[in-house]
Design an enzyme around this catalytic site. Structure first.
Site, short mmCIF file in Angstrom:
data_model
loop_
_atom_site.label_atom_id
_atom_site.label_comp_id
_atom_site.label_asym_id
_atom_site.label_seq_id
_atom_site.Cartn_x
_atom_site.Cartn_y
_atom_site.Cartn_z
N LYS A 80 0.83 -1.21 0.00
CA LYS A 80 0.00 0.00 0.00
C LYS A 80 0.86 1.26 0.00
O LYS A 80 0.64 2.18 -0.77
CB LYS A 80 -0.92 0.05 1.25
CG LYS A 80 -1.78 -1.17 1.45
CD LYS A 80 -2.63 -1.06 2.70
CE LYS A 80 -1.85 -1.00 4.01
NZ LYS A 80 -1.12 -2.24 4.36
N ARG B 171 -8.94 1.29 9.82
CA ARG B 171 -8.56 -0.10 10.10
C ARG B 171 -9.58 -0.80 10.98
O ARG B 171 -9.38 -1.96 11.32
CB ARG B 171 -7.24 -0.10 10.83
CG ARG B 171 -6.05 -0.46 9.97
CD ARG B 171 -4.83 -0.20 10.82
NE ARG B 171 -3.73 -1.03 10.52
CZ ARG B 171 -2.66 -0.61 9.84
NH1 ARG B 171 -2.61 0.61 9.37
NH2 ARG B 171 -1.65 -1.42 9.66
N ARG C 151 11.99 -5.92 4.04
CA ARG C 151 11.75 -4.47 3.93
C ARG C 151 12.82 -3.69 4.69
O ARG C 151 13.22 -4.06 5.78
CB ARG C 151 10.38 -4.11 4.50
CG ARG C 151 10.20 -2.60 4.58
CD ARG C 151 8.78 -2.16 4.71
NE ARG C 151 8.11 -2.71 5.88
CZ ARG C 151 6.83 -2.53 6.11
NH1 ARG C 151 6.08 -1.87 5.25
NH2 ARG C 151 6.28 -3.04 7.18
N ARG D 128 12.18 -2.09 10.36
CA ARG D 128 11.18 -1.67 11.36
C ARG D 128 11.08 -2.71 12.46
O ARG D 128 11.10 -3.91 12.18
CB ARG D 128 9.81 -1.52 10.67
CG ARG D 128 9.52 -0.11 10.25
CD ARG D 128 8.32 0.00 9.37
NE ARG D 128 7.10 -0.63 9.88
CZ ARG D 128 5.92 -0.56 9.26
NH1 ARG D 128 5.81 0.13 8.13
NH2 ARG D 128 4.86 -1.16 9.75
N ARG E 78 0.42 -9.10 13.65
CA ARG E 78 -0.21 -8.06 12.81
C ARG E 78 -1.19 -8.68 11.82
O ARG E 78 -2.25 -8.13 11.53
CB ARG E 78 0.86 -7.25 12.07
CG ARG E 78 1.58 -6.27 12.98
CD ARG E 78 2.88 -5.78 12.39
NE ARG E 78 2.72 -5.02 11.17
CZ ARG E 78 3.71 -4.80 10.29
NH1 ARG E 78 4.91 -5.30 10.50
NH2 ARG E 78 3.49 -4.10 9.21
P1 AP5 Z 1 4.97 -1.55 1.70
O1 AP5 Z 1 4.58 -0.68 0.56
O2 AP5 Z 1 5.81 -0.96 2.79
O3 AP5 Z 1 3.68 -2.29 2.29
P2 AP5 Z 1 2.49 -1.72 3.17
O4 AP5 Z 1 1.25 -2.36 2.70
O5 AP5 Z 1 2.51 -0.22 3.21
O6 AP5 Z 1 2.92 -2.35 4.56
P3 AP5 Z 1 2.95 -1.83 6.06
O7 AP5 Z 1 3.58 -2.94 6.86
O8 AP5 Z 1 3.57 -0.47 6.18
O9 AP5 Z 1 1.48 -1.77 6.39
P4 AP5 Z 1 0.86 -1.86 7.74
O10 AP5 Z 1 -0.52 -1.52 7.37
O11 AP5 Z 1 1.02 -3.06 8.53
O12 AP5 Z 1 1.72 -0.82 8.62
P5 AP5 Z 1 1.47 0.67 9.04
O13 AP5 Z 1 2.73 1.39 8.92
O14 AP5 Z 1 0.25 1.20 8.39
O15 AP5 Z 1 5.73 -2.85 1.07
C1 AP5 Z 1 6.26 -3.85 1.92
C2 AP5 Z 1 7.62 -4.32 1.35
O16 AP5 Z 1 7.40 -4.92 0.07
C3 AP5 Z 1 8.62 -3.18 1.10
O17 AP5 Z 1 9.91 -3.68 1.37
C4 AP5 Z 1 8.46 -2.85 -0.39
O18 AP5 Z 1 9.67 -2.35 -0.94
C5 AP5 Z 1 8.12 -4.22 -0.96
N1 AP5 Z 1 7.20 -4.16 -2.10
C6 AP5 Z 1 6.15 -3.31 -2.30
N2 AP5 Z 1 5.53 -3.61 -3.46
C7 AP5 Z 1 6.19 -4.68 -3.99
C8 AP5 Z 1 6.00 -5.48 -5.18
N3 AP5 Z 1 5.01 -5.22 -6.05
N4 AP5 Z 1 6.86 -6.52 -5.38
C9 AP5 Z 1 7.85 -6.80 -4.50
N5 AP5 Z 1 8.08 -6.09 -3.37
C10 AP5 Z 1 7.24 -5.05 -3.11
O19 AP5 Z 1 1.08 0.45 10.59
C11 AP5 Z 1 2.04 0.05 11.55
C12 AP5 Z 1 1.36 -0.02 12.91
O20 AP5 Z 1 0.84 1.27 13.29
C13 AP5 Z 1 0.16 -0.96 13.01
O21 AP5 Z 1 0.54 -2.30 13.26
C14 AP5 Z 1 -0.61 -0.33 14.18
O22 AP5 Z 1 -0.02 -0.67 15.42
C15 AP5 Z 1 -0.41 1.15 13.96
N6 AP5 Z 1 -1.47 1.75 13.11
C16 AP5 Z 1 -1.31 2.31 11.88
N7 AP5 Z 1 -2.47 2.74 11.40
C17 AP5 Z 1 -3.40 2.45 12.34
C18 AP5 Z 1 -4.81 2.64 12.41
N8 AP5 Z 1 -5.50 3.20 11.41
N9 AP5 Z 1 -5.45 2.21 13.53
C19 AP5 Z 1 -4.78 1.66 14.56
N10 AP5 Z 1 -3.45 1.44 14.54
C20 AP5 Z 1 -2.76 1.84 13.44
#
Ligand code: AP5
Length: 214
Positions: A13, A88, A127, A160, A171
């Protein structure tokens, strides 16, 4: 263009949101990035959030809703925005829709990214995130030009803390229990668009752009 990017951790995403943001000149609002910034700056909010993030749990709704409310009301979001990782939970989604309705606005699309679970694990385990800016790399799939150095700002790349194997499992469990109900929630509102997130970054981008409003 007001978009939500929905999908499991590591589905891609954030990577795609950065590209769409640059291409259309609309901001990406990532609650994960905002929370990590709070952790890095050791704000009260960041310190509260850290304990939940380290366990792979969701941060309480009231905390993240406050962050998004602040951003969505700014002039920067006048032409639209991409919400990455928000909402979420169903209460977050209800609050978002009330917030937008209060401004006479609504969402255009909710892009649901889908990839197989084993691919999620591969993506998260390799990542590397910039310690200074939102850029994200992958040791194998999206390598930086120079090992462990960010292409965008020269910052050090780090793993991370919530990308450790045990936290990733939790997660994914939390995603299934608390976030996946949003798939039907938005399907029922005719906003959901399914996107195959597998394959190369460029291939996903091409499919994504074809599904966005013109
Ligand atoms: P990446 O683009 O980083 O994936 P992502 O979907 O953004 O993954 P995240 O882990 O950041 O999502 P998340 O929702 O768990 O974490 P968030 O930061 O929101 O890609 C992943 C990897 O794959 C990278 O290395 C990239 O280079 C590679 N890649 C991408 N596309 C590719 C492709 N096509 N082919 C190959 N490789 C590829 O949240 C973290 C924490 O914050 C949560 O656990 C929670 O505790 C808190 N939090 C955040 N938002 C909320 C909310 N709304 N409510 C409550 N808690 C929240």
């Amino acid at each position: 263009m007001r978009l939500v990017f929905l999908g499991a951790p590591g589905v891609g995403k954030g990577t795609q949101a950065e590209m769409v943001s640059a291409q259309f000149g609309i901001p990406k609002i990532s609650t994960g990035d905002l929370l990590r910034a709070g952790v890095a700056q050791q704000t009260a909010l960041g310190l509260e959030a850290k304990q939940f993030m380290d366990r792979g749990d969701l941060v309480p709704d009231k905390v993240v809703i406050g962050l998004v409310e602040e951003k969505v009301g700014t002039p920067e979001c006048g032409q639209g925005f991409i919400l990455d990782g928000f909402p979420r939970t169903v209460p977050q989604a209800d609050t978002l829709s009330g917030l937008l309705a209060g401004k006479g606005l609504s969402l255009d699309r909710v892009m649901h990214f889908v990839i197989p679970r084993e691919e999620v694990i591969n993506r998260l385990s390799g990542r590397r995130s910039c310690s200074k800016c939102p850029a994200v790399f992958h040791v194998e799939f999206v390598p930086p030009k120079q090992e462990d150095i960010c292409d965008e700002c020269g910052g050090a790349l780090i793993q991370r803390s919530d990308d450790r194997k045990e936290t990733v499992e939790s997660r994914l469990t939390v995603y299934e229990a608390q976030t996946s109900p949003l798939i039907d929630y938005y399907r029922d509102k005719s906003l959901l668009v399914e996107l195959d997130g597998s394959g190369s970054v460029e291939g996903v981008q091409e499919r994504l752009l074809a599904l966005l409003p013109s």
